[in-house]
Scaffold this motif. Structure first.
Motif, mmCIF file in Angstrom:
data_model
loop_
_atom_site.group_PDB
_atom_site.id
_atom_site.type_symbol
_atom_site.label_atom_id
_atom_site.label_comp_id
_atom_site.label_asym_id
_atom_site.label_seq_id
_atom_site.Cartn_x
_atom_site.Cartn_y
_atom_site.Cartn_z
ATOM 1 N N GLY A 69 0.814 -1.222 0.000
ATOM 2 C CA GLY A 69 0.000 0.000 0.000
ATOM 3 C C GLY A 69 0.839 1.259 0.000
ATOM 4 N N GLY A 70 0.395 2.247 -0.763
ATOM 5 C CA GLY A 70 1.045 3.557 -0.782
ATOM 6 C C GLY A 70 -0.006 4.645 -0.904
ATOM 7 N N LYS A 71 0.385 5.863 -0.719
ATOM 8 C CA LYS A 71 -0.543 6.989 -0.915
ATOM 9 C C LYS A 71 0.269 8.266 -1.013
ATOM 10 C CE LYS A 71 -5.058 7.497 -1.176
ATOM 11 N NZ LYS A 71 -6.074 6.525 -1.644
ATOM 12 N N GLY A 72 -0.292 9.266 -1.677
ATOM 13 C CA GLY A 72 0.392 10.546 -1.783
ATOM 14 C C GLY A 72 -0.591 11.690 -1.681
ATOM 15 N N GLY A 73 -0.054 12.873 -1.424
ATOM 16 C CA GLY A 73 -0.936 14.033 -1.360
ATOM 17 C C GLY A 73 -0.144 15.319 -1.457
ATOM 18 N N VAL A 74 -0.811 16.348 -1.943
ATOM 19 C CA VAL A 74 -0.221 17.681 -1.985
ATOM 20 C C VAL A 74 -1.202 18.626 -1.285
ATOM 21 C CG1 VAL A 74 0.547 19.577 -3.467
ATOM 22 C CG2 VAL A 74 0.969 17.212 -4.167
ATOM 23 N N ILE A 75 -0.669 19.495 -0.426
ATOM 24 C CA ILE A 75 -1.535 20.451 0.270
ATOM 25 C C ILE A 75 -1.833 21.589 -0.697
ATOM 26 C CG2 ILE A 75 -1.792 21.953 2.291
ATOM 27 C CD1 ILE A 75 0.423 20.292 3.646
ATOM 28 N N VAL A 76 -2.999 21.559 -1.298
ATOM 29 C CA VAL A 76 -3.371 22.574 -2.290
ATOM 30 C C VAL A 76 -4.879 22.504 -2.520
ATOM 31 C CG1 VAL A 76 -2.929 20.957 -4.224
ATOM 32 C CG2 VAL A 76 -2.975 23.399 -4.659
ATOM 33 N N ASN A 77 -5.472 23.649 -2.793
ATOM 34 C CA ASN A 77 -6.845 23.645 -3.277
ATOM 35 C C ASN A 77 -6.777 23.807 -4.798
ATOM 36 O OD1 ASN A 77 -9.427 23.970 -4.027
ATOM 37 N ND2 ASN A 77 -9.904 25.623 -2.582
ATOM 38 N N PRO A 78 -6.918 22.705 -5.542
ATOM 39 C CA PRO A 78 -6.677 22.780 -6.992
ATOM 40 C C PRO A 78 -7.672 23.696 -7.699
ATOM 41 C CG PRO A 78 -7.548 20.624 -6.380
ATOM 42 C CD PRO A 78 -7.290 21.359 -5.108
ATOM 43 N N LYS A 79 -8.829 23.957 -7.050
ATOM 44 C CA LYS A 79 -9.832 24.833 -7.678
ATOM 45 C C LYS A 79 -9.325 26.276 -7.765
ATOM 46 C CE LYS A 79 -13.688 21.998 -6.142
ATOM 47 N NZ LYS A 79 -14.702 21.834 -5.111
ATOM 48 N N GLU A 80 -8.305 26.598 -6.945
ATOM 49 C CA GLU A 80 -7.771 27.969 -6.961
ATOM 50 C C GLU A 80 -6.654 28.140 -7.990
ATOM 51 O OE1 GLU A 80 -6.473 28.616 -2.969
ATOM 52 O OE2 GLU A 80 -8.527 28.834 -2.210
ATOM 53 N N LEU A 81 -6.241 27.056 -8.650
ATOM 54 C CA LEU A 81 -5.138 27.141 -9.611
ATOM 55 C C LEU A 81 -5.682 27.185 -11.037
ATOM 56 C CD1 LEU A 81 -2.503 24.523 -8.326
ATOM 57 C CD2 LEU A 81 -2.875 26.877 -7.596
ATOM 58 N N SER A 82 -4.944 27.860 -11.923
ATOM 59 C CA SER A 82 -5.293 27.788 -13.344
ATOM 60 C C SER A 82 -4.835 26.417 -13.857
ATOM 61 C CB SER A 82 -4.571 28.890 -14.114
ATOM 62 O OG SER A 82 -3.189 28.577 -14.206
ATOM 63 N N ARG A 83 -5.271 26.077 -15.053
ATOM 64 C CA ARG A 83 -4.880 24.766 -15.593
ATOM 65 C C ARG A 83 -3.370 24.677 -15.794
ATOM 66 N NH1 ARG A 83 -9.930 23.872 -19.814
ATOM 67 N NH2 ARG A 83 -11.472 23.652 -18.157
ATOM 68 N N LEU A 84 -2.774 25.791 -16.213
ATOM 69 C CA LEU A 84 -1.318 25.778 -16.413
ATOM 70 C C LEU A 84 -0.581 25.638 -15.080
ATOM 71 C CD1 LEU A 84 -0.951 28.427 -19.240
ATOM 72 C CD2 LEU A 84 -0.137 26.065 -19.327
ATOM 73 N N GLU A 85 -1.101 26.308 -14.043
ATOM 74 C CA GLU A 85 -0.478 26.194 -12.717
ATOM 75 C C GLU A 85 -0.587 24.748 -12.208
ATOM 76 O OE1 GLU A 85 -1.280 30.808 -11.181
ATOM 77 O OE2 GLU A 85 -2.756 29.240 -10.759
ATOM 78 N N LEU A 86 -1.751 24.153 -12.463
ATOM 79 C CA LEU A 86 -1.977 22.764 -12.030
ATOM 80 C C LEU A 86 -0.998 21.819 -12.733
ATOM 81 C CD1 LEU A 86 -3.963 21.154 -10.242
ATOM 82 C CD2 LEU A 86 -5.363 20.781 -12.278
ATOM 83 N N GLU A 87 -0.776 22.071 -14.013
ATOM 84 C CA GLU A 87 0.169 21.211 -14.741
ATOM 85 C C GLU A 87 1.592 21.414 -14.192
ATOM 86 O OE1 GLU A 87 0.547 21.663 -19.007
ATOM 87 O OE2 GLU A 87 1.963 19.992 -19.098
ATOM 88 N N ARG A 88 1.971 22.662 -13.927
ATOM 89 C CA ARG A 88 3.325 22.914 -13.406
ATOM 90 C C ARG A 88 3.506 22.270 -12.026
ATOM 91 N NH1 ARG A 88 2.814 28.081 -16.262
ATOM 92 N NH2 ARG A 88 1.951 29.132 -14.446
ATOM 93 N N LEU A 89 2.470 22.389 -11.183
ATOM 94 C CA LEU A 89 2.533 21.774 -9.850
ATOM 95 C C LEU A 89 2.716 20.254 -9.983
ATOM 96 C CD1 LEU A 89 2.070 21.812 -6.698
ATOM 97 C CD2 LEU A 89 -0.352 21.441 -7.202
ATOM 98 N N THR A 90 1.926 19.653 -10.865
ATOM 99 C CA THR A 90 1.952 18.197 -11.040
ATOM 100 C C THR A 90 3.324 17.735 -11.512
ATOM 101 O OG1 THR A 90 -0.399 18.198 -11.528
ATOM 102 C CG2 THR A 90 0.866 16.314 -12.336
ATOM 103 N N ARG A 91 3.856 18.440 -12.500
ATOM 104 C CA ARG A 91 5.175 18.050 -13.021
ATOM 105 C C ARG A 91 6.266 18.286 -11.967
ATOM 106 N NH1 ARG A 91 5.207 16.727 -18.419
ATOM 107 N NH2 ARG A 91 3.298 17.220 -19.551
ATOM 108 N N GLY A 92 6.119 19.350 -11.173
ATOM 109 C CA GLY A 92 7.090 19.631 -10.106
ATOM 110 C C GLY A 92 7.063 18.552 -9.034
ATOM 111 N N TYR A 93 5.866 18.082 -8.713
ATOM 112 C CA TYR A 93 5.710 17.021 -7.695
ATOM 113 C C TYR A 93 6.391 15.739 -8.190
ATOM 114 C CZ TYR A 93 2.950 13.821 -4.640
ATOM 115 O OH TYR A 93 2.532 12.870 -3.737
ATOM 116 N N VAL A 94 6.162 15.406 -9.461
ATOM 117 C CA VAL A 94 6.764 14.177 -10.002
ATOM 118 C C VAL A 94 8.285 14.301 -10.061
ATOM 119 C CG1 VAL A 94 6.941 12.704 -12.060
ATOM 120 C CG2 VAL A 94 4.706 13.490 -11.272
#
Ligand code: NAD
Length: 434
Positions: free
Chosen positions: A106-131
């Motif tokens: 078992g594994g799990k992950g999370g990021v402390i963020v309200n994704p509704k407050e991000l633009s789509r480009l910000e969401l993509e940058r956050l996702t790529r930064g996390y990976v």
């Protein structure tokens, strides 16, 4: 979730372990091992925002136990994510994978963020930064994420792409829940509802139910709730109540579920209607609250929305003899014994909603072999696993005279314990067993 509650959630999770241990056939060392997640990574993710400013987000990834295989579990984007919560969720994944016999931990992950407050480009940058931060932690043979709260197929596609770029080879098996053209599996969309449906079909067989005499209430009319309601309706079950976050509707002789799904997905609202083609007419139905839905006199209650819905406060008023936990954690540990005392059967979340992770496993298998299955093959293989493991848990419950949740934990603990003990325990190393 406050940090204090979050710590409780992990303590609560491992509390189930001590309870299962009393009925399981495992060494105490196994329990000790499972109380401590194997690895927990905390990362800081700097993201350039659209207005030019810099924000730094915190993310986690926890690998609870990998004795039975690579760790598997979703990634959630939510402002309330905490490390103990992610640890608890990873712990549950270890047991969920084991109870349906998948070769995963078992594994799990999370990021402390309200994704509704991000633009789509910000969401993509956050996702790529996390990976980028997780690039050496996850992998097809080590840890395989998937979607969870507020993450979706497109985000999984970005994650797969980023991981593939960093490692300079296309690696679809690093993540599941991807869009179909990027290596996702057919049949993933309805897998959670379908897995729970197969559990209910086994119960139907055992209890000789006539579907048209069985009244069902479904709390939560999203992905999982809609699919199970649709499948039960198609078999002749009477779905008499459904609800969403705004409240519920009740009709004594049952709804035409495809009409409810059509209008909900068109208008985003739950309305009592009957549709012919795309023309829908309002029908007579009673408005009810979510609390009232839970206490209806029905044969099957399906909580498919949120955790902590059936608590010590309302457990005594629950009338349904069968509760199928499609949501994660809808029944609290205080409510469990009260339901048991009143003879209610709770098909526990780690079994009832394991269809999702099972088809995620199928996706990983297909990615690694490069050979893709038809939807019918996915359904048939899911059915085989769910029916088989439902019966293993059910038989354990009956043989040991325990509730079905404890039985599910016992089955899982025995499987994990066998894997851990086969590497040797104190009994072996001190020469007490051969
Ligand atoms: P979803 O977001 O598609 O749907 C959730 C539904 O619950 C929505 O209809 C929403 O309106 C409703 N809801 C929200 N608050 C509510 C409230 N207070 N009372 C009643 N309804 C409320 O989510 P989903 O994917 O269907 O997941 C539902 C549950 O199933 C969650 O607990 C999730 O963790 C669990 N689950 C889902 C999957 C999966 O593959 N989708 C897998 C395992 C577990």
């Amino acid at each position: 979730m406050a940090a204090h509650d979050a710590r409780n959630i992990f303590d609560d999770a491992i509390g189930r372990l001590d309870q299962a241990f009393q009925h399981a056939d495992v060494d105490q060392e196994v329990v000790e091992r499972l109380k401590h997640p194997k690895q927990a990574l905390t990362v800081s993710i700097p993201v350039r925002m659209d207005d030019g400013s810099l924000r730094v987000f915190t993310g986690y990834r926890v690998r609870h136990d990998d004795t039975r295989g690579p760790t598997k579990g979703g990634i959630r984007y939510h402002p309330d994510v905490t490390l103990p919560e992610v640890q608890a969720l990873a712990f549950w994944m270890t047991f969920k994978c084991a109870v349906v016999g998948l070769p995963y931990g078992g594994g799990k992950g999370g990021v402390i963020v309200n994704p509704k407050e991000l633009s789509r480009l910000e969401l993509e940058r956050l996702t790529r930064g996390y990976v980028e931060q997780l690039a050496d932690f996850i992998g097809p043979e080590t840890d395989v994420p998937a979607p969870d709260v507020y993450t979706n197929a497109m985000i999984m596609g970005w994650m797969m792409d980023e991981y593939s770029k960093i490692h300079r080879r296309r690696t679809p098996a690093v993540i599941t829940g991807k869009p179909i053209p990027l290596g996702g599996s057919l049949g993933r969309d309805d897998a959670t509802g379908r897995g729970a449906y197969y559990c209910l079909k086994e119960l139907e067989r055992k209890r000789n139910w006539k579907p048209d005499q069985i009244r069902v209430a479904v709390q939560g009319f999203g992905n999982a709730g809609q699919h199970i309601a649709r499948m039960l309706h198609a078999d002749g079950y009477r779905v008499v109540a459904v609800s969403d976050s705004q409240g519920g509707i009740y009709k004594h002789d049952g709804f035409d579920v495809p009409s409810l799904i059509h209008i909900k997905n068109e208008s985003r609202k739950l309305q009592a209607v009957y549709c012919t083609g795309s023309v829908c007419e309002a029908i007579d139905a009673q408005s009810i609250s979510n609390a009232e839905l839970l206490e209806l006199e029905v044969d099957v209650l399906i909580p498919a929305a949120l955790e902590n819905q059936i608590t010590a406060e309302n457990a005594e008023r629950i009338q349904a003899p069968v509760i199928v936990e499609v949501a994660n954690g809808p029944v609290t540990s205080e409510a469990d014994p009260l339901l048991g005392r009143n003879g209610r059967l709770v098909v526990p979340d780690i079994l009832a909603n394991a269809g999702g992770v099972t088809v995620s496993y199928f996706e990983w298998v297909q990615n690694r072999s490069g050979y893709y299955w038809t939807e019918e093959q996915v359904h048939a293989r899911l059915r085989e696993i769910m029916c088989r493991e439902f019966n293993v848990v059910y038989d354990t419950m009956q043989q040991k005279g325990i509730d079905m949740r404890t039985a599910a934990y016992v089955v899982a603990l025995n499987r994990i314990g066998e894997a851990i003990s086969s590497q040797g325990t104190m009994q072996f190393f001190t020469g007490k067993i051969k």
